[in-house]
Design a protein around this motif. Structure first.
Motif, PDB file in Angstrom:
ATOM      1  N   LYS A  38       0.832  -1.205   0.000  1.00  0.00           N
ATOM      2  CA  LYS A  38       0.000   0.000   0.000  1.00  0.00           C
ATOM      3  C   LYS A  38       0.863   1.249   0.000  1.00  0.00           C
ATOM      4  CE  LYS A  38      -3.963   2.113   0.098  1.00  0.00           C
ATOM      5  NZ  LYS A  38      -4.854   2.050  -1.084  1.00  0.00           N
ATOM      6  N   GLU A  41       2.296   1.783  -3.401  1.00  0.00           N
ATOM      7  CA  GLU A  41       1.224   2.315  -4.257  1.00  0.00           C
ATOM      8  C   GLU A  41       1.036   3.814  -4.017  1.00  0.00           C
ATOM      9  OE1 GLU A  41      -3.587   1.908  -4.418  1.00  0.00           O
ATOM     10  OE2 GLU A  41      -2.467   0.039  -4.108  1.00  0.00           O
ATOM     11  N   MET A  42       1.086   4.219  -2.747  1.00  0.00           N
ATOM     12  CA  MET A  42       0.947   5.639  -2.398  1.00  0.00           C
ATOM     13  C   MET A  42       2.154   6.449  -2.856  1.00  0.00           C
ATOM     14  SD  MET A  42      -0.618   5.140   1.443  1.00  0.00           S
ATOM     15  CE  MET A  42      -0.486   6.862   1.910  1.00  0.00           C
ATOM     16  N   ASN A  43       3.293   5.757  -3.073  1.00  0.00           N
ATOM     17  CA  ASN A  43       4.518   6.416  -3.522  1.00  0.00           C
ATOM     18  C   ASN A  43       4.655   6.337  -5.046  1.00  0.00           C
ATOM     19  OD1 ASN A  43       6.899   7.846  -2.784  1.00  0.00           O
ATOM     20  ND2 ASN A  43       8.124   5.994  -3.050  1.00  0.00           N
ATOM     21  N   ASN A  44       3.513   6.190  -5.727  1.00  0.00           N
ATOM     22  CA  ASN A  44       3.471   6.133  -7.203  1.00  0.00           C
ATOM     23  C   ASN A  44       4.253   4.952  -7.779  1.00  0.00           C
ATOM     24  OD1 ASN A  44       1.924   8.569  -7.373  1.00  0.00           O
ATOM     25  ND2 ASN A  44       3.810   9.739  -7.047  1.00  0.00           N
ATOM     26  N   GLY A  45       4.249   3.836  -7.034  1.00  0.00           N
ATOM     27  CA  GLY A  45       4.905   2.635  -7.529  1.00  0.00           C
ATOM     28  C   GLY A  45       6.401   2.595  -7.338  1.00  0.00           C
ATOM     29  N   LYS A  46       6.965   3.641  -6.749  1.00  0.00           N
ATOM     30  CA  LYS A  46       8.417   3.687  -6.514  1.00  0.00           C
ATOM     31  C   LYS A  46       8.755   3.000  -5.191  1.00  0.00           C
ATOM     32  CE  LYS A  46       8.755   8.173  -8.861  1.00  0.00           C
ATOM     33  NZ  LYS A  46       9.044   9.609  -8.669  1.00  0.00           N
TER      34      LYS A  46
END
Length: 249
Positions: A38, A41-46
């Motif tokens: 999660k 995901e919140m870190n734009n996939g990074k």
């Protein structure tokens, strides 16, 4: 132990250990992976940094401990009972007998005795095992030029899990020592007082009587238990996760 009590003595508390892993083990690993995914995901996939991985490990570890502590109590008592003098043994039959008798004789709260250090141990274990594994995986992959497309290579997983096995043992042993002593303690037969009043008192007394090395007593045996356990779990998780994603995504 084998000479005195037979081969079964080294497996004393195995039913409690299995119950603990089914409850605590699956919760801490599943929660950490859920939190980490999660956060990515919140870190734009990074990839997230180590500080965030640490927070994820601490949060998932503390929640899992609150769920699994009763089985930990049973495990510690079953194991310590086998090493106590005959006249001082509680003589638990199995994990369920230990849980039921502890509740009847000492109250429900006794199942959560030592919860404080156990939470700290769970947090440190998760950081040492899971957060450090995630971080080591990125570092080892760079060293081995592993692009990790579709998952890390076996060599990357082996190197990362070896690092995680060591850090898990190193980070968690001091809290495991305190947890075990608090969970297994009995009142003094003369004064009726417990040897420790809490986690802080336990830490102070260990430092005073045994010094800093007292927190790492039995490290080689503890590492021998933690490292293979951590490596097998981490290697299994990666393989199962990759297989699941190929099958359902």
């Amino acid at each position: 132990m084998v000479k005195k009590d037979g081969i079964t003595s080294v497996y004393k508390g195995v039913d409690a250990a299995i119950g603990r892993q089914l409850v605590y083990g699956t919760a801490r690993i599943g929660l950490h992976r859920t939190f980490s995914d999660k956060l990515v995901e919140m870190n734009n996939g990074k990839p997230i940094n180590f500080a965030v991985k640490t927070l994820s490990g601490m949060a998932s570890g503390s929640i899992a401990v609150c769920i699994g502590t009763p089985f930990d109590i049973a495990l510690v008592r079953l194991q310590s009972d086998s090493m106590a003098p005959l006249e001082e043994r509680r003589n638990y039959k199995n994990v369920f007998d230990a849980l039921i008798r502890t509740t009847k004789e000492e109250g429900f709260g006794a199942l959560y005795k030592g919860l404080g250090p156990n939470i700290l141990r769970g947090m440190s274990m998760n950081v040492g095992m899971l957060a450090c594994y995630d971080q080591a995986k990125e570092i080892v992959a760079k060293i081995l030029n592993d692009p990790m497309e579709g998952g890390p290579r076996l060599t990357t997983k082996l190197g990362s899990s070896a690092v995680a096995g060591f850090t898990a043992a190193l980070f968690s042993l001091p809290f495991d020592v305190m947890k075990s002593r608090l969970m297994a303690m009995k009142p003094n037969p003369d004064t009726g007082k417990m040897p420790y009043s809490g986690i802080a008192d336990c830490a102070i007394k260990i430092m005073k009587t045994e010094g800093p090395t007292g927190f790492f007593a039995g490290f080689s045996a503890y590492y021998g238990r933690c490292a293979p356990h951590a490596m097998i779990i981490l290697l299994s998780i990666e393989s199962i996760t990759q297989g699941y994603k190929k099958a359902f995504y």
